[in-house]
Write a protein that holds these residues in place. Structure first.
Motif, PDB file in Angstrom:
ATOM      1  N   ILE A  78     -12.654  -4.167 -12.755  1.00 55.77           N
ATOM      2  CA  ILE A  78     -11.724  -4.689 -11.743  1.00 55.77           C
ATOM      3  C   ILE A  78     -12.430  -4.121 -10.480  1.00 55.77           C
ATOM      4  CG2 ILE A  78      -9.716  -5.174  -9.653  1.00 55.77           C
ATOM      5  CD1 ILE A  78      -8.116  -6.931 -11.927  1.00 55.77           C
ATOM      6  N   THR A 120       4.052  -1.677 -12.271  1.00 52.34           N
ATOM      7  CA  THR A 120       2.849  -1.571 -12.297  1.00 52.34           C
ATOM      8  C   THR A 120       2.580  -0.582 -14.086  1.00 52.34           C
ATOM      9  OG1 THR A 120       3.205   0.568 -11.291  1.00 52.34           O
ATOM     10  CG2 THR A 120       1.962  -1.500  -9.954  1.00 52.34           C
ATOM     11  N   MET A 179      -8.840   0.375  -4.091  1.00 53.30           N
ATOM     12  CA  MET A 179      -7.264   0.316  -3.645  1.00 53.30           C
ATOM     13  C   MET A 179      -6.758  -0.629  -4.957  1.00 53.30           C
ATOM     14  SD  MET A 179      -7.959   0.577   0.590  1.00 53.30           S
ATOM     15  CE  MET A 179      -6.915  -0.022   0.980  1.00 53.30           C
ATOM     16  N   LEU A 197       0.968  -1.296   0.125  1.00 52.05           N
ATOM     17  CA  LEU A 197      -0.005  -0.381  -0.179  1.00 52.05           C
ATOM     18  C   LEU A 197       0.413   1.296  -0.181  1.00 52.05           C
ATOM     19  CD1 LEU A 197      -2.762  -1.602   3.013  1.00 52.05           C
ATOM     20  CD2 LEU A 197      -2.604  -0.571  -0.097  1.00 52.05           C
ATOM     21  N   VAL A 236      -3.267  -0.369  -6.794  1.00 52.90           N
ATOM     22  CA  VAL A 236      -2.055  -1.141  -5.870  1.00 52.90           C
ATOM     23  C   VAL A 236      -1.533  -1.105  -7.214  1.00 52.90           C
ATOM     24  CG1 VAL A 236      -1.300  -3.156  -5.332  1.00 52.90           C
ATOM     25  CG2 VAL A 236      -2.684  -1.567  -3.973  1.00 52.90           C
ATOM     26  N   LEU A 237      -2.442  -1.817  -8.409  1.00 52.01           N
ATOM     27  CA  LEU A 237      -2.373  -1.676 -10.122  1.00 52.01           C
ATOM     28  C   LEU A 237      -1.519  -1.257 -10.696  1.00 52.01           C
ATOM     29  CD1 LEU A 237      -5.372  -4.634 -10.604  1.00 52.01           C
ATOM     30  CD2 LEU A 237      -2.814  -5.324  -9.749  1.00 52.01           C
ATOM     31  N   LEU A 238      -1.690  -0.086 -10.533  1.00 53.63           N
ATOM     32  CA  LEU A 238      -1.203   1.195 -10.695  1.00 53.63           C
ATOM     33  C   LEU A 238       0.046   2.135 -10.422  1.00 53.63           C
ATOM     34  CD1 LEU A 238      -4.607   2.728 -12.043  1.00 53.63           C
ATOM     35  CD2 LEU A 238      -2.882   1.233 -13.489  1.00 53.63           C
ATOM     36  N   GLY A 239       0.029   1.349  -9.070  1.00 56.36           N
ATOM     37  CA  GLY A 239       1.270   1.619  -8.891  1.00 56.36           C
ATOM     38  C   GLY A 239       1.019   3.492  -7.763  1.00 56.36           C
ATOM     39  N   PHE A 265     -12.710   7.729   2.344  1.00 61.53           N
ATOM     40  CA  PHE A 265     -13.096   6.686   3.566  1.00 61.53           C
ATOM     41  C   PHE A 265     -14.236   7.772   4.596  1.00 61.53           C
ATOM     42  CE2 PHE A 265     -12.504   5.376   7.888  1.00 61.53           C
ATOM     43  CZ  PHE A 265     -11.824   4.204   7.774  1.00 61.53           C
ATOM     44  N   PRO A 304       0.396  -4.280 -14.324  1.00 62.66           N
ATOM     45  CA  PRO A 304       1.163  -5.754 -14.110  1.00 62.66           C
ATOM     46  C   PRO A 304       1.546  -6.256 -15.588  1.00 62.66           C
ATOM     47  CG  PRO A 304      -0.759  -5.925 -12.762  1.00 62.66           C
ATOM     48  CD  PRO A 304      -0.417  -4.607 -13.275  1.00 62.66           C
ATOM     49  N   THR A 318       0.127   5.062  -4.861  1.00 60.55           N
ATOM     50  CA  THR A 318       0.848   4.475  -3.275  1.00 60.55           C
ATOM     51  C   THR A 318       0.469   5.803  -2.539  1.00 60.55           C
ATOM     52  OG1 THR A 318       3.129   4.434  -3.976  1.00 60.55           O
ATOM     53  CG2 THR A 318       1.120   2.355  -3.613  1.00 60.55           C
ATOM     54  N   PRO A 319       0.284   5.762  -1.155  1.00 55.43           N
ATOM     55  CA  PRO A 319      -0.595   4.659  -0.934  1.00 55.43           C
ATOM     56  C   PRO A 319      -2.090   5.546  -1.982  1.00 55.43           C
ATOM     57  CG  PRO A 319      -0.043   6.978   0.795  1.00 55.43           C
ATOM     58  CD  PRO A 319       0.350   6.969  -0.324  1.00 55.43           C
ATOM     59  N   PRO A 320      -3.267   4.542  -1.927  1.00 52.97           N
ATOM     60  CA  PRO A 320      -3.991   4.941  -2.203  1.00 52.97           C
ATOM     61  C   PRO A 320      -5.307   5.534  -2.000  1.00 52.97           C
ATOM     62  CG  PRO A 320      -3.920   2.365  -1.462  1.00 52.97           C
ATOM     63  CD  PRO A 320      -2.660   3.129  -0.782  1.00 52.97           C
ATOM     64  N   ALA A 330      -4.603   7.931   6.001  1.00 56.03           N
ATOM     65  CA  ALA A 330      -3.558   6.952   5.665  1.00 56.03           C
ATOM     66  C   ALA A 330      -3.075   5.265   6.229  1.00 56.03           C
ATOM     67  CB  ALA A 330      -3.553   7.246   4.019  1.00 56.03           C
ATOM     68  N   SER A 373      -8.474   6.533  -1.949  1.00 52.63           N
ATOM     69  CA  SER A 373      -9.254   6.549  -0.989  1.00 52.63           C
ATOM     70  C   SER A 373      -8.507   6.351   1.089  1.00 52.63           C
ATOM     71  CB  SER A 373     -10.029   4.852  -0.717  1.00 52.63           C
ATOM     72  OG  SER A 373      -9.254   4.182  -1.410  1.00 52.63           O
ATOM     73  N   LEU A 374      -6.923   6.515   0.763  1.00 54.84           N
ATOM     74  CA  LEU A 374      -6.794   6.773   2.045  1.00 54.84           C
ATOM     75  C   LEU A 374      -5.954   7.815   2.370  1.00 54.84           C
ATOM     76  CD1 LEU A 374      -5.396   2.980   3.441  1.00 54.84           C
ATOM     77  CD2 LEU A 374      -7.940   3.912   3.804  1.00 54.84           C
ATOM     78  N   GLN A 375      -6.376   8.314   1.230  1.00 54.21           N
ATOM     79  CA  GLN A 375      -5.293   9.789   1.121  1.00 54.21           C
ATOM     80  C   GLN A 375      -6.012  10.638   1.077  1.00 54.21           C
ATOM     81  OE1 GLN A 375      -2.250  10.075   2.526  1.00 54.21           O
ATOM     82  NE2 GLN A 375      -0.245  10.412   1.030  1.00 54.21           N
ATOM     83  N   ASN A 376      -7.517  10.669   1.165  1.00 55.54           N
ATOM     84  CA  ASN A 376      -8.292  11.797   0.542  1.00 55.54           C
ATOM     85  C   ASN A 376     -10.021  10.991   1.762  1.00 55.54           C
ATOM     86  OD1 ASN A 376      -7.564  13.318  -1.718  1.00 55.54           O
ATOM     87  ND2 ASN A 376      -7.108  11.164  -2.092  1.00 55.54           N
TER      88      ASN A 376
END
Lengths: 202, 202, 202
Positions: C124, B54, C45, A50, C49-52, C65, B56, C54-56, A117, C58-61
């Motif tokens: 996804i 990324t 999330m 993460l 993660v698949l796009l790199g 959340f 993938p 980070t941090p995701p 986060a 939805s956790l940074q804003n």
């Protein structure tokens, strides 16, 4: 140094809990080690993914992995004895929750995560290994059902983030957060505290 | 070129195994393809996420995805026949384990992973797809219970890392590792080898 | 602005669906919130993660959340009422699928993903939260079994990627894709459309 020892203790205890579950589920010895190691280092691996820390710290530094693996071997040989010292295991597990949650939040802040986060990632560091363990052995995670487990983790992580916001030295935040989280977890175990479920539909 | 063909063969066979499980579980045709594709490329996706690659590789290069998808379509149309050639599928699956484990370890080393991380990530590349498949269809992963499946993967990845440490050319490490891993897997299938479980509590 | 409102609505509805499942499974109130929040922001999330990223996001804003968390609290207090407005929830959920799939594909393209990767990552984004929810509460995901759920998501993401390839303005692709995906989902619900399963073995 103390933090490092606590960190490795947490990994060892988490790994042992995973290995014990694997033994109960009649996994083969390799399966026991896979589940045990994932339980021990899985929370930290989710944290690293993460945060974009790749490859994950616990794979790039052998003591983490070796500690988890050694704990699995101990359980494989001595699992009846390990069960008998259940009280001791629970105390170490509570310390693990505290150390993982605060350490995870600290690493997240250092990696540029914002306060929210860092809090959530700290909590995930502490509960992620147990969630992966239960998903792998096809059980509904106990910590979602009734164990007062995630709340201490959240409390520990929050303490570190608050300390950072108030520019209190990080070591103080880590220490106070770990002790608070581990203390609440032990208190919950000792007094049998659970969170309520939602009321049933009348 | 040969490696590429083996790699795509591995993806096809893994995807077919996932699709077959999906058919047995009475998933709809799209669900069969989702589980099949994830089984085929999921191990490589976990590898890439752990290495910070990324998006993938298997999503950025259509032949990987197309191979997995085509294998699912074949299973949907021909699954009774696919079951009948079970022996052939198991041989290809064993080759897939070898190729994925060694290729995963090689990619990890090339991405700057240390020896331990490369070994573990190679093993995860080989077993990750199958773990995701079993978690998605709500089964306890067979490979944790008794199949001698992860050990050949570990052996193949270890061979590549050792070859790298000894500055043996990578192609030799990949070839020897793949053959060793696939051979051990086939031997285990042929002789019915399993790992022991931990002794029951007396 | 409208997109932002739809995005947050999608998160709220997905989180509520996760929280309702948690209540039915008799999780404690914290477990209900954990499953609900993961259902609401988990798809995004996985996308990040698949796009790199980070941090995701939805956790940074915090609004993401906070929206997910608030939806869980509403369900905890009002879950009998929420069940009664099931039709309204299903409409919002269909909109969520459309907005998440198109938004996910758009973010993936903007992060340098190729057409295939953007399509799959968009899908996804829309189905990931629901998959995580079902895995966490130890259920086989319904959307793999018979719900026509992933196909609308795939259609929405494909529309965005096609619009990008044809250099149609992104807003048009997002709008058309979202409406098409949500419309197909609603149509499938209304008419009881399902995909077939593979034929049984004779």
């Amino acid at each position: 140094m103390l933090l490092r020892i606590l960190d490795l203790s947490g990994i060892a205890v988490f790994a042992a809990s995973g290995a014990l579950v694997g033994v109960s589920k009649r996994l083969d010895i390799f399966g026991v080690c896979v589940v045990g190691v994932i339980t021990g280092i899985g929370g930290g691996m989710i944290r690293d993914v993460l945060l974009g820390i790749t490859p994950p710290t616990s794979l790039q530094n052998w003591p983490y992995f070796a500690t988890a693996f050694a704990a699995c071997l101990v359980v494989l040989v001595l699992h009846p004895e390990v069960r008998r010292i259940r009280a001791g295991v629970l105390v170490l597990d509570a310390i693990g929750v505290g150390v993982f949650a605060t350490g995870g939040a600290g690493i997240a802040l250092a990696s540029g995560a914002g306060p929210l986060a860092a809090t959530i990632i700290g909590m995930i560091t502490a509960i992620g290994g147990g969630l992966l363990r239960d998903v792998l052995v096809n059980e509904m995670p106990l910590l979602l059902q009734r164990d007062l487990y995630a709340v201490p983790a959240l409390l520990g992580a929050t303490t570190v983030v608050l300390a950072d916001a108030l520019t209190i030295p990080e070591s103080v935040g880590l220490a106070v957060g770990s002790v608070t989280a581990a203390g609440l977890r032990l208190l919950a175990l000792w007094r049998g505290w659970n969170l309520p479920t939602a009321p049933r539909i009348a």
